[in-house]
Design an enzyme around this catalytic site. Structure first.
Site, PDB file in Angstrom:
ATOM      1  N   GLU A 108      -3.040   7.662  -5.227  1.00 51.04           N
ATOM      2  CA  GLU A 108      -2.987   6.722  -6.345  1.00 51.04           C
ATOM      3  C   GLU A 108      -4.101   6.870  -7.461  1.00 51.04           C
ATOM      4  OE1 GLU A 108      -1.523   2.412  -6.156  1.00 51.04           O
ATOM      5  OE2 GLU A 108      -3.504   2.221  -6.100  1.00 51.04           O
ATOM      6  N   HIS A 149       0.003  -0.173 -10.299  1.00 48.87           N
ATOM      7  CA  HIS A 149      -0.555  -1.176  -9.424  1.00 48.87           C
ATOM      8  C   HIS A 149      -0.997  -2.357 -10.430  1.00 48.87           C
ATOM      9  CE1 HIS A 149      -3.163  -1.334  -5.549  1.00 48.87           C
ATOM     10  NE2 HIS A 149      -3.061  -2.385  -5.992  1.00 48.87           N
ATOM     11  N   ARG A 167       1.034  -1.086   0.155  1.00 46.94           N
ATOM     12  CA  ARG A 167       0.034   0.082  -0.008  1.00 46.94           C
ATOM     13  C   ARG A 167       0.806   1.220  -0.077  1.00 46.94           C
ATOM     14  NH1 ARG A 167      -3.201  -3.287  -1.481  1.00 46.94           N
ATOM     15  NH2 ARG A 167      -5.204  -3.697  -0.371  1.00 46.94           N
TER      16      ARG A 167
END
Length: 339
Positions: free
Chosen positions: A278, A297, A250
């Site tokens: 993000e 990601h 994370r």
């Protein structure tokens, strides 16, 4: 033959054919009564509410609406939620467990591609691919090929020290994947004791010591209030010159301002598959620094890997409908210490 329990899909509808390709969908429909054309993205929508009234099994995935009290009131027969993705934190509520609903997740299946990505990053950064493979290198003195017999100092994976932060599902899969390689691996995790570390086959270190003694630090801890900026200015400063920080967990585990400061000195390198925020804003220095490598990601299940998530759910549905225990049940008490 017993009547199949009613089921409803709740996820982003365009993902359904990827998660459940034809053969998997046929297996799923063999054990639950499912209309694949009905995909819930709003539990208040009339057609969805009508279906929820008789639903016993909810097949969820990325994009599932929040299972709050109102949604659960609309599904009085619901007894199981089978999640075809990783974390269930984004859509479950305490009300789910208060009502005794079983929850299963494909997090273990999703851990494998993340661990594979991380292994690849560790091995490639050992060869300093971030520098030697950068295509925009145009200096005349930059080597296009190393002459046979020349030895490039300072690179390689023989005995390279890898520090794994967090014995999560991904962390544990990574430890398995690292085992065949000639690396020196250590672990930091406040919830793991020496006996469990021994079972995992890895020395257990305090985080500070792991940071000081690792050539690569790879993060696999959950995002909780306690782990926010787990890696900050002090922690980054303790890492050896030339070491690499890898984050596939994370983004909030790392203080990005502190990381940018260290990267600008050229002392450290970073590979980030997750960021905070993000996505990163267009002007983020992380997107331009030559010693930072940012991916969008993608370490988790993508492309043909998402069918592995669907297969996990199908197998759980088969267990559920045959009266067997779920293999990947989620424990509410463990949610605070998981991704």
């Amino acid at each position: 033959m017993p009547e199949r329990p009613q089921a409803v899909l709740a996820m982003t509808d365009r993902n359904v054919p990827q998660v459940f390709p034809p053969r998997l969908l046929a297996r799923l429909r063999a054990c639950v009564d499912l209309d694949p054309t009905l995909v819930a993205h709003d539990f208040a929508e009339p057609r969805v509410r009508q279906a929820l009234a008789r639903t016993e099994v909810l097949i969820t995935g990325w994009g599932c609406p929040r299972l709050d009290a109102a949604a659960l009131d609309a599904a009085p027969r619901l007894r199981a939620v089978l999640h075809a993705a990783g974390s269930v934190k984004g859509f479950t509520t305490p009300e789910v467990w208060r009502r005794g609903i079983l929850v299963s997740s494909a997090a273990a299946a999703n851990a494998l591609p993340v661990a594979e990505y991380t292994l690849a990053v560790i091995l490639l950064t050992g060869k300093d691919v971030l520098a030697f493979g950068r295509p925009q290198r145009t200096r005349s003195d930059f080597p296009r090929v190393f002459p046979r017999g020349d030895i490039v100092p300072g690179i390689g994976n023989h005995g390279r020290r890898v520090g794994v932060v967090g014995a999560s599902r991904v962390g544990r899969r990574l430890l398995e994947l690292l085992r065949p390689h000639d690396l020196a691996v250590t672990l930091a995790d406040p919830y793991v004791d020496a006996a469990e570390a021994a079972r995992l086959g890895v020395p257990l270190l305090p985080l500070d010591e792991l940071l000081r003694t690792s050539d690569v630090v790879t993060l696999h801890a959950p995002q909780t209030p306690e782990t926010r900026h787990l890696i900050g200015a002090r922690e980054l400063a303790s890492m050896p010159d030339g070491s690499v920080l890898v984050n596939t967990a994370r983004g909030a585990l790392v203080d990005h301002d502190a990381l940018i400061g260290e990267l600008r000195t050229g002392r450290l390198r970073a590979v980030l598959d997750v960021t905070d925020p993000e996505p990163l804003p267009a002007g983020s220095p992380l997107l331009g620094l030559p010693n930072a490598f940012v991916t969008p990601h993608l370490a988790g299940s993508q492309g043909n890997e998402v069918a592995r998530l669907g297969r996990t759910v199908v197998e759980e549905a088969e267990r559920l409908t045959s009266g067997r225990d779920l293999l990947h049940g989620v424990d509410q008490d463990e949610l605070e210490r998981s991704a």
